[in-house]
Design a protein around this motif. Structure first.
Motif, PDB file in Angstrom:
ATOM      1  N   ALA A   1       0.834  -1.208   0.000  1.00  0.00           N
ATOM      2  CA  ALA A   1       0.000   0.000   0.000  1.00  0.00           C
ATOM      3  C   ALA A   1       0.864   1.251   0.000  1.00  0.00           C
ATOM      4  O   ALA A   1       0.581   2.209  -0.716  1.00  0.00           O
ATOM      5  CB  ALA A   1      -0.934  -0.001   1.214  1.00  0.00           C
ATOM      6  N   ILE A   2       1.933   1.232   0.762  1.00  0.00           N
ATOM      7  CA  ILE A   2       2.834   2.383   0.844  1.00  0.00           C
ATOM      8  C   ILE A   2       3.531   2.597  -0.495  1.00  0.00           C
ATOM      9  O   ILE A   2       3.570   3.713  -1.021  1.00  0.00           O
ATOM     10  CB  ILE A   2       3.860   2.200   1.979  1.00  0.00           C
ATOM     11  CG1 ILE A   2       3.159   2.237   3.334  1.00  0.00           C
ATOM     12  CG2 ILE A   2       4.945   3.264   1.907  1.00  0.00           C
ATOM     13  CD1 ILE A   2       4.024   1.786   4.494  1.00  0.00           C
ATOM     14  N   VAL A   3       4.054   1.525  -1.069  1.00  0.00           N
ATOM     15  CA  VAL A   3       4.745   1.627  -2.354  1.00  0.00           C
ATOM     16  C   VAL A   3       3.772   2.075  -3.437  1.00  0.00           C
ATOM     17  O   VAL A   3       4.086   2.926  -4.266  1.00  0.00           O
ATOM     18  CB  VAL A   3       5.419   0.282  -2.719  1.00  0.00           C
ATOM     19  CG1 VAL A   3       5.919   0.284  -4.147  1.00  0.00           C
ATOM     20  CG2 VAL A   3       6.564  -0.005  -1.752  1.00  0.00           C
ATOM     21  N   GLY A   4       2.559   1.529  -3.440  1.00  0.00           N
ATOM     22  CA  GLY A   4       1.543   1.941  -4.418  1.00  0.00           C
ATOM     23  C   GLY A   4       1.196   3.404  -4.298  1.00  0.00           C
ATOM     24  O   GLY A   4       1.072   4.115  -5.305  1.00  0.00           O
ATOM     25  N   SER A   5       1.054   3.882  -3.077  1.00  0.00           N
ATOM     26  CA  SER A   5       0.740   5.290  -2.845  1.00  0.00           C
ATOM     27  C   SER A   5       1.878   6.191  -3.324  1.00  0.00           C
ATOM     28  O   SER A   5       1.639   7.232  -3.948  1.00  0.00           O
ATOM     29  CB  SER A   5       0.476   5.520  -1.359  1.00  0.00           C
ATOM     30  OG  SER A   5       0.262   6.877  -1.088  1.00  0.00           O
TER      31      SER A   5
ATOM     32  N   LYS B   1       4.078   5.463  -5.660  1.00  0.00           N
ATOM     33  CA  LYS B   1       4.115   5.409  -7.118  1.00  0.00           C
ATOM     34  C   LYS B   1       3.036   6.302  -7.721  1.00  0.00           C
ATOM     35  O   LYS B   1       3.264   7.000  -8.713  1.00  0.00           O
ATOM     36  CB  LYS B   1       3.953   3.972  -7.613  1.00  0.00           C
ATOM     37  CG  LYS B   1       5.196   3.133  -7.437  1.00  0.00           C
ATOM     38  CD  LYS B   1       4.986   1.721  -7.975  1.00  0.00           C
ATOM     39  CE  LYS B   1       6.245   0.892  -7.829  1.00  0.00           C
ATOM     40  NZ  LYS B   1       6.061  -0.468  -8.348  1.00  0.00           N
ATOM     41  N   GLN B   2       1.854   6.291  -7.125  1.00  0.00           N
ATOM     42  CA  GLN B   2       0.762   7.143  -7.615  1.00  0.00           C
ATOM     43  C   GLN B   2       1.135   8.616  -7.453  1.00  0.00           C
ATOM     44  O   GLN B   2       0.915   9.417  -8.361  1.00  0.00           O
ATOM     45  CB  GLN B   2      -0.535   6.844  -6.863  1.00  0.00           C
ATOM     46  CG  GLN B   2      -1.701   7.688  -7.327  1.00  0.00           C
ATOM     47  CD  GLN B   2      -2.969   7.397  -6.551  1.00  0.00           C
ATOM     48  OE1 GLN B   2      -2.986   6.582  -5.642  1.00  0.00           O
ATOM     49  NE2 GLN B   2      -4.043   8.079  -6.914  1.00  0.00           N
ATOM     50  N   SER B   3       1.714   8.972  -6.338  1.00  0.00           N
ATOM     51  CA  SER B   3       2.142  10.357  -6.121  1.00  0.00           C
ATOM     52  C   SER B   3       3.209  10.760  -7.127  1.00  0.00           C
ATOM     53  O   SER B   3       3.186  11.870  -7.658  1.00  0.00           O
ATOM     54  CB  SER B   3       2.676  10.541  -4.693  1.00  0.00           C
ATOM     55  OG  SER B   3       1.650  10.340  -3.757  1.00  0.00           O
ATOM     56  N   LEU B   4       4.138   9.860  -7.413  1.00  0.00           N
ATOM     57  CA  LEU B   4       5.180  10.137  -8.391  1.00  0.00           C
ATOM     58  C   LEU B   4       4.586  10.352  -9.782  1.00  0.00           C
ATOM     59  O   LEU B   4       4.993  11.256 -10.511  1.00  0.00           O
ATOM     60  CB  LEU B   4       6.199   9.003  -8.415  1.00  0.00           C
ATOM     61  CG  LEU B   4       7.373   9.166  -9.362  1.00  0.00           C
ATOM     62  CD1 LEU B   4       8.164  10.427  -9.036  1.00  0.00           C
ATOM     63  CD2 LEU B   4       8.277   7.951  -9.308  1.00  0.00           C
ATOM     64  N   ARG B   5       3.599   9.529 -10.154  1.00  0.00           N
ATOM     65  CA  ARG B   5       2.938   9.706 -11.459  1.00  0.00           C
ATOM     66  C   ARG B   5       2.244  11.062 -11.529  1.00  0.00           C
ATOM     67  O   ARG B   5       2.282  11.737 -12.561  1.00  0.00           O
ATOM     68  CB  ARG B   5       1.937   8.575 -11.715  1.00  0.00           C
ATOM     69  CG  ARG B   5       2.589   7.278 -12.153  1.00  0.00           C
ATOM     70  CD  ARG B   5       1.567   6.266 -12.643  1.00  0.00           C
ATOM     71  NE  ARG B   5       0.613   5.854 -11.618  1.00  0.00           N
ATOM     72  CZ  ARG B   5       0.794   4.858 -10.767  1.00  0.00           C
ATOM     73  NH1 ARG B   5       1.901   4.157 -10.810  1.00  0.00           N
ATOM     74  NH2 ARG B   5      -0.132   4.548  -9.883  1.00  0.00           N
ATOM     75  N   GLN B   6       1.607  11.479 -10.435  1.00  0.00           N
ATOM     76  CA  GLN B   6       0.943  12.776 -10.407  1.00  0.00           C
ATOM     77  C   GLN B   6       1.950  13.907 -10.571  1.00  0.00           C
ATOM     78  O   GLN B   6       1.706  14.869 -11.299  1.00  0.00           O
ATOM     79  CB  GLN B   6       0.154  12.958  -9.110  1.00  0.00           C
ATOM     80  CG  GLN B   6      -1.090  12.105  -9.034  1.00  0.00           C
ATOM     81  CD  GLN B   6      -1.781  12.198  -7.686  1.00  0.00           C
ATOM     82  OE1 GLN B   6      -1.196  12.643  -6.701  1.00  0.00           O
ATOM     83  NE2 GLN B   6      -3.019  11.762  -7.641  1.00  0.00           N
ATOM     84  N   VAL B   7       3.088  13.795  -9.906  1.00  0.00           N
ATOM     85  CA  VAL B   7       4.136  14.813 -10.017  1.00  0.00           C
ATOM     86  C   VAL B   7       4.661  14.870 -11.453  1.00  0.00           C
ATOM     87  O   VAL B   7       4.864  15.956 -12.011  1.00  0.00           O
ATOM     88  CB  VAL B   7       5.283  14.534  -9.017  1.00  0.00           C
ATOM     89  CG1 VAL B   7       6.509  15.370  -9.328  1.00  0.00           C
ATOM     90  CG2 VAL B   7       4.815  14.787  -7.594  1.00  0.00           C
TER      91      VAL B   7
END
Length: 103
Positions: free
Chosen positions: A29-33, A35-41
Motif C-alpha cells: 500500500a505504501i509503495v503503491g501510494s 508510485k501514484q504520487s510520483l505519477r501525479q508529479v
C-alpha cells in the motif's frame, strides 16, 4: 588480541539507525501510494512544461508595436483586446491548480 577473539564479528560491524518507516504488511500500500504520487508529479511537470513552451512561443510571436503605431483608437482598448489572447492559458492554469488541490 584479535577482534575475533574478543567479541563476535556482528558486534564489530557498523549498525544502521532505526528505519524512518517500518515496512511490514502495509508495504504494498505504501509503495503503491508513493508510485501514484510520483505519477501525479510527473503529469503536473509535463503539463507545466507544455504550458511554459506554449507561453514562450506566444511571447516570441506577440509583438503589438505595429498595432500601437497604427492605432487611432484608445490604447486601453487595444491592450484589453491583446491581453484577452491569454485568457485560455489562464483558464488552463486555473484548471491544473484546481486539480492539484483536489489530489
Amino acid at each position: 588480541m584479535s577482534i575475533l577473539d574478543a567479541r563476535p564479528i556482528e558486534s564489530a560491524l557498523p549498525t544502521l539507525a532505526r528505519p524512518i518507516m517500518s515496512l511490514d504488511q502495509n508495504e504494498d500500500a505504501i509503495v503503491g501510494s508513493l508510485k501514484q504520487s510520483l505519477r501525479q508529479v510527473e503529469t503536473l511537470g509535463a503539463q507545466r512544461a507544455g504550458l511554459e513552451d506554449m507561453l514562450k512561443e506566444m511571447k516570441r510571436k506577440d509583438d503589438i508595436l505595429p498595432k500601437l503605431m497604427t492605432s487611432t483608437g484608445s490604447h486601453e482598448d487595444l491592450f484589453k483586446k491583446e491581453i484577452a489572447k491569454y485568457d485560455h492559458i489562464c483558464e488552463e492554469i486555473a484548471q491544473i491548480l484546481r486539480h492539484r488541490s483536489n489530489c
